[in-house]
Design an enzyme around this catalytic site. Structure first.
Site, PDB file in Angstrom:
ATOM      1  N   ARG A   1      -5.340   6.490  -7.739  1.00 50.97           N
ATOM      2  CA  ARG A   1      -5.089   7.938  -7.660  1.00 50.97           C
ATOM      3  C   ARG A   1      -5.023   8.577  -9.048  1.00 50.97           C
ATOM      4  O   ARG A   1      -5.541   9.681  -9.270  1.00 50.97           O
ATOM      5  CB  ARG A   1      -3.790   8.184  -6.883  1.00 50.97           C
ATOM      6  CG  ARG A   1      -3.880   7.717  -5.435  1.00 50.97           C
ATOM      7  CD  ARG A   1      -2.529   7.577  -4.775  1.00 50.97           C
ATOM      8  NE  ARG A   1      -1.858   8.858  -4.607  1.00 50.97           N
ATOM      9  CZ  ARG A   1      -0.636   8.980  -4.080  1.00 50.97           C
ATOM     10  NH1 ARG A   1       0.023   7.912  -3.663  1.00 50.97           N
ATOM     11  NH2 ARG A   1      -0.082  10.173  -3.963  1.00 50.97           N
TER      12      ARG A   1
ATOM     13  N   LEU B   1       0.874  -1.174   0.000  1.00 56.87           N
ATOM     14  CA  LEU B   1       0.000   0.000   0.000  1.00 56.87           C
ATOM     15  C   LEU B   1       0.907   1.218   0.000  1.00 56.87           C
ATOM     16  O   LEU B   1       1.961   1.206   0.645  1.00 56.87           O
ATOM     17  CB  LEU B   1      -0.860   0.045   1.269  1.00 56.87           C
ATOM     18  CG  LEU B   1      -2.055  -0.899   1.408  1.00 56.87           C
ATOM     19  CD1 LEU B   1      -2.740  -0.671   2.747  1.00 56.87           C
ATOM     20  CD2 LEU B   1      -3.060  -0.716   0.278  1.00 56.87           C
ATOM     21  N   ASP B   2       0.491   2.284  -0.690  1.00 60.40           N
ATOM     22  CA  ASP B   2       1.259   3.530  -0.623  1.00 60.40           C
ATOM     23  C   ASP B   2       1.361   3.975   0.831  1.00 60.40           C
ATOM     24  O   ASP B   2       0.468   3.700   1.639  1.00 60.40           O
ATOM     25  CB  ASP B   2       0.566   4.643  -1.434  1.00 60.40           C
ATOM     26  CG  ASP B   2       0.554   4.353  -2.922  1.00 60.40           C
ATOM     27  OD1 ASP B   2       1.350   3.507  -3.370  1.00 60.40           O
ATOM     28  OD2 ASP B   2      -0.271   4.963  -3.630  1.00 60.40           O
ATOM     29  N   ARG B   3       2.407   4.713   1.138  1.00 62.11           N
ATOM     30  CA  ARG B   3       2.645   5.135   2.518  1.00 62.11           C
ATOM     31  C   ARG B   3       1.438   5.874   3.122  1.00 62.11           C
ATOM     32  O   ARG B   3       1.072   5.665   4.274  1.00 62.11           O
ATOM     33  CB  ARG B   3       3.885   6.037   2.546  1.00 62.11           C
ATOM     34  CG  ARG B   3       4.289   6.438   3.952  1.00 62.11           C
ATOM     35  CD  ARG B   3       5.493   7.352   3.927  1.00 62.11           C
ATOM     36  NE  ARG B   3       5.828   7.753   5.285  1.00 62.11           N
ATOM     37  CZ  ARG B   3       6.730   8.661   5.576  1.00 62.11           C
ATOM     38  NH1 ARG B   3       7.395   9.251   4.620  1.00 62.11           N
ATOM     39  NH2 ARG B   3       6.971   8.975   6.816  1.00 62.11           N
TER      40      ARG B   3
END
Length: 318
Positions: A245, A143-145
């Protein structure tokens, strides 16, 4: 000043650990030890398998006896990889499901999945500190930060193989919740747009829609509407970097507080909601359990900040 691991270890390789390279095995056993040092002790013959020297690419077999020497690590190096206790405790509270095969975490926003890129703490390092007795802990996906929510961790190599195969065969369904700008049209149920990844000189990854990119698809469903925003469920069919995104931006509805693909004007409209982070949350994951073969669906609730933001938007819209 140097510290030393206490003594020589003799580790018996289980069937679950068989098949992996000795260098990768040592990296999980000697956490925090630089890769260069691992290759040095292999080259010098300090590591032995069944009392024989082996090369880094040697693949371990069931029943192998591995001699792991004491390894000196500079204290400052140890400190750089030692996760902070408070963060480790927070990770313990974030575990939503665990058995002998898998561990499921509701990852907090702002925590990286891996240390590196100047970060000494990541989820996987924290879990290894939390579970020092665990012989195997590896991320199934990322997962992105700044994205919160469901993160799946394998506790056995066989579980990792099974879950990776499900990812490859698209046998795993991930559902995210995202707060996007404006009114998402109900008829837009899918965004298909090829994505191309660029690595900037700074090392940052930036993704854009490009005919030269890889085919990518995300399914969308409207969950709730507000005066100037929409809560959507986003289910990626493919698994590209920053896919949701970039696809929401491409559709003209960027995600709230996205520092890379967002819109400052939309973020400022949300000032009264208390939101100060990317509103993208991995809410649910459906997969086949690698041990039992049963279909599982795990859910991760929104954190208090995201819930508060939606409550304010509901009031404003009523």
């Amino acid at each position: 000043m140097k510290t030393m691991t206490p003594a020589v270890q003799i580790i018996a390789i289980s069937a679950d650990e068989a098949g992996q390279r000795i260098d990768n095995f040592l990296r999980t056993q000697l956490k925090g030890v630089p890769k260069s040092m691992i290759y040095r002790i292999l080259r010098k013959g300090e590591v032995r398998v069944n009392k024989k020297r082996v090369k880094p690419e040697y693949k371990l077999e069931d029943g192998d006896q591995v001699r792991v020497p004491p390894v000196r690590v500079a204290e400052r190096e140890e400190e750089s990889v030692s996760p902070k206790l408070a963060k480790v405790a927070a990770l313990s509270d974030a575990i939503v499901y665990e058995d002998e095969h898998i561990l499921v975490l509701n990852k907090p926003s702002g925590t990286a999945v891996h240390g590196g890129s100047g970060l000494s703490f990541g989820v996987i390092e924290g879990l290894r500190a939390l579970r020092p007795e665990a012989r195997f802990l590896e991320l199934v996906h990322r997962l992105d930060r700044d994205t919160s929510g469901i993160l799946l961790v394998a506790k056995k190599r066989s579980a990792l193989r099974s879950l990776h195969e499900q990812l490859r065969e698209k046998g795993m369904q991930k559902d995210y919740l995202a707060l996007v700008r404006g009114q998402w049209p109900s008829h837009v149920k899918s965004v298909r747009a090829p994505l191309l990844k660029n690595i900037l000189q700074s090392g940052e990854r930036v993704v854009k829609v490009s005919s030269e990119g890889k085919p990518s698809e995300t399914l969308f469903k409207v969950e709730e509407r507000y005066a100037f925003a929409t809560l959507v469920k986003a289910s990626p069919v493919t698994g590209r970097t920053h896919q949701i995104r970039v696809h929401t931006l491409h559709a003209g509805h960027p995600i709230a507080f996205d520092d890379r693909y967002g819109e400052a004007e939309f973020d400022s409209q949300l000032a009264g909601t208390g939101l100060n982070r990317l509103f993208l949350h991995a809410a649910a994951l459906k997969f086949t359990h690698p041990g039992t073969g049963e279909e599982m669906r795990v859910e991760a609730p929104l954190d208090d900040g995201l819930k508060r933001c939606l409550a304010v938007l509901r009031k404003q819209s009523s």
